[in-house]
Scaffold this motif. Structure first.
Motif, PDB file in Angstrom:
ATOM      1  N   THR A 152      -5.989  -4.794  -8.481  1.00 18.43           N
ATOM      2  CA  THR A 152      -5.748  -5.779  -7.425  1.00 18.43           C
ATOM      3  C   THR A 152      -6.844  -6.846  -7.400  1.00 18.43           C
ATOM      4  O   THR A 152      -7.890  -6.687  -8.033  1.00 18.43           O
ATOM      5  N   CYS A 190      -2.357  -7.472  -9.383  1.00 15.33           N
ATOM      6  CA  CYS A 190      -2.080  -8.173  -8.123  1.00 15.33           C
ATOM      7  C   CYS A 190      -3.010  -9.373  -8.017  1.00 15.33           C
ATOM      8  O   CYS A 190      -4.213  -9.247  -8.244  1.00 15.33           O
ATOM      9  N   THR A 191      -2.428 -10.490  -7.677  1.00 13.36           N
ATOM     10  CA  THR A 191      -3.185 -11.741  -7.749  1.00 13.36           C
ATOM     11  C   THR A 191      -3.310 -12.448  -6.404  1.00 13.36           C
ATOM     12  O   THR A 191      -3.580 -13.646  -6.355  1.00 13.36           O
ATOM     13  N   LYS A 238       4.188  -4.470  -1.805  1.00 13.69           N
ATOM     14  CA  LYS A 238       4.603  -5.429  -2.834  1.00 13.69           C
ATOM     15  C   LYS A 238       5.649  -4.820  -3.769  1.00 13.69           C
ATOM     16  O   LYS A 238       6.639  -5.451  -4.110  1.00 13.69           O
ATOM     17  N   ARG A 296      -6.073   8.396   9.275  1.00 14.47           N
ATOM     18  CA  ARG A 296      -6.250   7.384  10.322  1.00 14.47           C
ATOM     19  C   ARG A 296      -4.879   6.950  10.817  1.00 14.47           C
ATOM     20  O   ARG A 296      -3.988   6.666  10.007  1.00 14.47           O
ATOM     21  N   THR A 342      -9.675   4.509  -3.826  1.00 10.76           N
ATOM     22  CA  THR A 342     -10.705   4.412  -2.795  1.00 10.76           C
ATOM     23  C   THR A 342     -10.266   3.491  -1.656  1.00 10.76           C
ATOM     24  O   THR A 342      -9.445   2.600  -1.869  1.00 10.76           O
ATOM     25  N   ASN A 343     -10.872   3.679  -0.502  1.00 11.03           N
ATOM     26  CA  ASN A 343     -10.574   2.850   0.676  1.00 11.03           C
ATOM     27  C   ASN A 343     -10.670   1.365   0.381  1.00 11.03           C
ATOM     28  O   ASN A 343     -11.652   0.913  -0.213  1.00 11.03           O
ATOM     29  N   GLY A 344      -9.642   0.654   0.801  1.00 11.74           N
ATOM     30  CA  GLY A 344      -9.722  -0.806   0.757  1.00 11.74           C
ATOM     31  C   GLY A 344      -9.400  -1.459  -0.576  1.00 11.74           C
ATOM     32  O   GLY A 344      -9.494  -2.673  -0.707  1.00 11.74           O
ATOM     33  N   GLN A 365      -0.102   0.599   9.519  1.00 12.58           N
ATOM     34  CA  GLN A 365      -0.081  -0.542   8.597  1.00 12.58           C
ATOM     35  C   GLN A 365       1.132  -0.452   7.660  1.00 12.58           C
ATOM     36  O   GLN A 365       1.814  -1.445   7.407  1.00 12.58           O
ATOM     37  N   THR A 382      -1.091  -2.298   0.512  1.00 16.44           N
ATOM     38  CA  THR A 382      -0.541  -3.621   0.194  1.00 16.44           C
ATOM     39  C   THR A 382       0.269  -3.566  -1.102  1.00 16.44           C
ATOM     40  O   THR A 382       1.357  -4.145  -1.189  1.00 16.44           O
TER      41      THR A 382
HETATM   42  N1  LIG Z   1      -7.083 -11.346  -2.403  1.00 18.44           N
HETATM   43  C1  LIG Z   1      -6.415 -10.206  -2.480  1.00 18.44           C
HETATM   44  N2  LIG Z   1      -6.450  -9.346  -1.466  1.00 18.44           N
HETATM   45  C2  LIG Z   1      -5.757  -8.194  -1.555  1.00 18.44           C
HETATM   46  C3  LIG Z   1      -4.991  -7.872  -2.713  1.00 18.44           C
HETATM   47  N3  LIG Z   1      -4.436  -6.644  -2.503  1.00 18.44           N
HETATM   48  C4  LIG Z   1      -4.846  -6.238  -1.268  1.00 18.44           C
HETATM   49  N4  LIG Z   1      -5.643  -7.166  -0.686  1.00 18.44           N
HETATM   50  C5  LIG Z   1      -6.318  -7.105   0.616  1.00 18.44           C
HETATM   51  O1  LIG Z   1      -7.273  -6.057   0.606  1.00 18.44           O
HETATM   52  C6  LIG Z   1      -7.393  -5.474   1.883  1.00 18.44           C
HETATM   53  C7  LIG Z   1      -7.214  -3.963   1.803  1.00 18.44           C
HETATM   54  O2  LIG Z   1      -5.899  -3.681   1.394  1.00 18.44           O
HETATM   55  P1  LIG Z   1      -5.134  -2.336   1.798  1.00 18.44           P
HETATM   56  O3  LIG Z   1      -3.801  -2.402   1.158  1.00 18.44           O
HETATM   57  O4  LIG Z   1      -5.200  -2.093   3.235  1.00 18.44           O
HETATM   58  O5  LIG Z   1      -6.053  -1.283   1.030  1.00 18.44           O
HETATM   59  P2  LIG Z   1      -5.939   0.311   1.060  1.00 18.44           P
HETATM   60  O6  LIG Z   1      -6.348   0.792  -0.286  1.00 18.44           O
HETATM   61  O7  LIG Z   1      -4.622   0.741   1.549  1.00 18.44           O
HETATM   62  O8  LIG Z   1      -7.071   0.673   2.107  1.00 18.44           O
HETATM   63  P3  LIG Z   1      -7.265   2.028   2.968  1.00 18.44           P
HETATM   64  O9  LIG Z   1      -5.954   2.360   3.563  1.00 18.44           O
HETATM   65  O10 LIG Z   1      -8.310   1.668   3.952  1.00 18.44           O
HETATM   66  O11 LIG Z   1      -7.726   3.067   1.999  1.00 18.44           O
HETATM   67  C8  LIG Z   1      -6.349  -6.153   2.746  1.00 18.44           C
HETATM   68  O12 LIG Z   1      -6.965  -7.155   3.500  1.00 18.44           O
HETATM   69  C9  LIG Z   1      -5.367  -6.759   1.749  1.00 18.44           C
HETATM   70  O13 LIG Z   1      -4.730  -7.895   2.236  1.00 18.44           O
HETATM   71  C10 LIG Z   1      -4.975  -8.824  -3.804  1.00 18.44           C
HETATM   72  O14 LIG Z   1      -4.362  -8.640  -4.858  1.00 18.44           O
HETATM   73  N5  LIG Z   1      -5.705  -9.973  -3.617  1.00 18.44           N
END
Ligand SMILES: Nc1nc2c(ncn2[C@@H]2O[C@H](COP(=O)(O)OP(=O)(O)OP(=O)(O)O)[C@@H](O)[C@H]2O)c(=O)[nH]1
Ligand SMILES: [Mg+2]
Length: 280
Positions: free
Chosen positions: A232, A258-259, A98, A119, A87-89, A125, A94
């Protein structure tokens, strides 16, 4: 986090609410109903004492986690292909960065594919990470067919002898039908090109979302064959307790945790280390 120690403390209080409080604490920390109920039953059967409560908890958790294998699957031929869904976010992009960093440091040739074409910002990104890490990326313009981007990525990976190809995807569960079509097409393209399904299809879940993560497993499992989970954001207030029902209910291994937001903040999942983390 000291979750197991907190449970011990509640137990040692031994007042009329102790059992209820333990159950509540376990549920709040996402240990899952099944695990909580089993443990309460053990207490009721007087199999738990002040002396053995921590060991009993550790053993119960270990017994569940030992049912799955967190090993990462690499085929004999390259490129290994890992597809990231979620899902998104939740942290897909990230987590890809890693892992790219981790494998590059191990001397592997890594390539990224920007399969989230919905997008422009999503590809951007991933591109920023690729530049930072000095890793090749295959991408196309916004709105392109994700299957076509993946096809390009596979061709490029084969011609450049890439060891590991990491494929990002869109996470729009609100348009489930489109996402299903998209992910299944990506799988088909991969299977056609390398003669097998992705070596890993990793569902990225956010530990903060708690029980909602389980609903996400159901949604994505109905679309693709999930081989493992990346959990994560096991930092701050989230405990990672959700790993217990993930494995207990779905039998899907958690492969990475992921921490934090930094590039090094990823670890391959390890039962002993996880139990240690819960013990504090
Ligand atoms: N604290 C914390 N933040 C994290 C971690 N992994 C990712 N994030 C944060 O979560 C947010 C979303 O991460 P993305 O990697 O953009 O997530 P995504 O699943 O690719 O999101 P979409 O592309 O919108 O679907 C970012 O601000 C990251 O920095 C983690 O393990 N810990
Ligand atoms: Mg993303």
């Amino acid at each position: 986090m000291k979750l197991l120690k907190t449970i011990k403390k509640i137990f040692e209080k031994n007042d009329s609410n102790s059992i209820e409080n333990i159950e509540e604490f376990m549920l709040e920390n996402n240990f899952g109903v099944e695990f909580a109920e089993n443990f309460i039953e053990k207490i009721r059967e007087e199999r738990v004492t002040d002396k053995n409560i921590e060991e009993t908890l550790k053993e119960s958790i270990k017994n569940i986690l030992d049912n799955t294998d967190p090993k990462i699957h690499f085929a004999n031929s390259i490129p290994a292909v890992f597809l990231f869904v979620g899902t998104n976010g939740t942290g897909k992009t990230t987590s890809i960065a890693k892992l790219a960093h981790l494998y590059k440091n191990q001397g592997k040739k890594v390539m990224l594919v920007a399969g989230d074409t919905f997008r422009a910002a999503a590809s951007k990104q991933l591109e920023i990470w690729a530049t930072k890490l000095n890793i090749p990326i295959v991408m196309q313009k916004e709105g392109s067919d994700p299957g076509a981007v993946v096809f390009d990525g596979l061709n490029s990976a084969v011609s450049k002898n890439i060891d590991i190809l990491l494929i990002d995807s869109a996470g729009r569960v609100e348009t489930k039908k489109n996402l299903l079509k998209e992910l299944q097409k990506i799988e088909r393209v991969i299977e056609k090109k390398i003669g097998r399904k992705p070596d890993e299809t990793l569902l990225v879940l956010d530990a903060y979302t708690g029980q909602n993560g389980l609903a996400q497993i159901e949604i994505f499992s109905s679309m693709v064959n999930i081989s493992g989970i990346i959990l994560t954001k096991i930092d701050g207030s989230s405990s990672g307790g959700i790993i217990i029902p993930i494995v207990q209910k779905y039998g899907i291994p958690v492969k990475f945790i992921c921490t934090g937001e930094n590039i090094e903040d990823i670890e391959q999942f390890n039962t002993e280390a996880f139990i240690k983390m819960l013990s504090g």
